[in-house]
Design an enzyme around this catalytic site. Structure first.
Site, PDB file in Angstrom:
ATOM      1  N   CYS A 162       0.867  -1.190   0.000  1.00  0.00           N
ATOM      2  CA  CYS A 162       0.000   0.000   0.000  1.00  0.00           C
ATOM      3  C   CYS A 162       0.897   1.231   0.000  1.00  0.00           C
ATOM      4  CB  CYS A 162      -0.991  -0.022   1.165  1.00  0.00           C
ATOM      5  SG  CYS A 162      -0.299   0.225   2.810  1.00  0.00           S
TER       6      CYS A 162
ATOM      7  N   ASN B 151       2.296   1.568   4.526  1.00  0.00           N
ATOM      8  CA  ASN B 151       2.459   0.313   5.262  1.00  0.00           C
ATOM      9  C   ASN B 151       2.098   0.449   6.742  1.00  0.00           C
ATOM     10  OD1 ASN B 151       5.000  -2.031   6.190  1.00  0.00           O
ATOM     11  ND2 ASN B 151       3.074  -2.538   5.229  1.00  0.00           N
TER      12      ASN B 151
ATOM     13  N   CYS C 210      -1.655   0.929   7.391  1.00  0.00           N
ATOM     14  CA  CYS C 210      -3.103   0.684   7.449  1.00  0.00           C
ATOM     15  C   CYS C 210      -3.499  -0.563   6.671  1.00  0.00           C
ATOM     16  CB  CYS C 210      -3.889   1.877   6.898  1.00  0.00           C
ATOM     17  SG  CYS C 210      -3.708   3.421   7.812  1.00  0.00           S
ATOM     18  N   ARG C 211      -3.649  -0.418   5.372  1.00  0.00           N
ATOM     19  CA  ARG C 211      -4.229  -1.481   4.550  1.00  0.00           C
ATOM     20  C   ARG C 211      -3.345  -2.707   4.404  1.00  0.00           C
ATOM     21  NH1 ARG C 211      -5.189   1.990  -0.628  1.00  0.00           N
ATOM     22  NH2 ARG C 211      -3.250   2.854   0.168  1.00  0.00           N
ATOM     23  N   SER C 212      -2.098  -2.531   3.968  1.00  0.00           N
ATOM     24  CA  SER C 212      -1.269  -3.722   3.735  1.00  0.00           C
ATOM     25  C   SER C 212      -0.934  -4.464   5.028  1.00  0.00           C
ATOM     26  CB  SER C 212      -0.015  -3.390   2.915  1.00  0.00           C
ATOM     27  OG  SER C 212       0.818  -2.470   3.569  1.00  0.00           O
TER      28      SER C 212
ATOM     29  N   ASP D 149      -8.127   3.866   1.083  1.00  0.00           N
ATOM     30  CA  ASP D 149      -7.204   4.230   2.163  1.00  0.00           C
ATOM     31  C   ASP D 149      -7.997   4.878   3.290  1.00  0.00           C
ATOM     32  OD1 ASP D 149      -5.171   5.091   3.809  1.00  0.00           O
ATOM     33  OD2 ASP D 149      -3.979   5.946   2.180  1.00  0.00           O
TER      34      ASP D 149
END
Length: 171
Positions: A23, A26, A28-30, A133
């Site tokens: 993402c 690195n 939040c999402r990934s 995001d």
């Protein structure tokens, strides 16, 4: 009609398979996808063959834990969010499969190819869409991301189980 699950690229090294999730920062999402995928892979008994890593295209957060809201969302859902430390994408040539969280992340790592695709290519509800995001939003954004990640992780692990891209096939 159920969408077709993408073909997984073959392992670079027989017997093991490496998945990288990317993402922007690195935090939040990934890392959420990393934590959920690792648990789903372990639950499927594949953790001795399949490993997961995550990174961000930007280096602003290198060495930091994940965003507290992402960690709280994972913890509330029963996941362990404590081990993550952010790292920057370094063109991981060792990964067998690289999954970008959105179209911009995909472009930032060089675009789609036989080993690089959108994370949600495996989403059974909306294949190929972006994982939004949640960084600048509220808690509900993190919950939305977790829901996408969980269902996509289930589909990806099912593909790993059925396709066995590391080279071991069941009769």
């Amino acid at each position: 009609m159920t969408p077709k699950t993408p073909e997984l690229p073959a392992a670079r090294r027989p017997g093991t398979y490496r998945v990288a999730v990317v993402c922007l920062g690195n935090i939040c999402r990934s890392p959420m996808a990393d934590v959920v995928l690792q648990e789903r892979i372990a639950d499927a008994g594949l953790d001795d063959r399949v490993s997961v890593s995550s990174s961000g295209t930007g280096g602003w957060h290198v060495g930091n834990p994940m965003d507290p809201r992402a960690a709280a969302t994972l913890t509330a859902a029963g996941y362990d969010a404590t081990r993550h430390r952010a790292q920057q994408w370094a063109g991981n040539d060792d990964a067998d499969l690289v999954l970008a969280m959105d179209a911009q992340n995909l472009a930032d790592i060089g675009g789609a190819n036989d080993r690089v695709m959108a994370f949600r290519a495996f989403d059974p509800l909306e294949p190929g869409g972006d994982v939004p995001d949640p960084y600048y939003g509220g808690d509900s954004g993190f919950e939305e991301v977790l829901a996408m990640v969980e269902r996509t992780a289930r589909s990806l692990v099912a593909a790993l189980e059925s396709q066995r891209p590391w080279g071991e096939h069941t009769p």
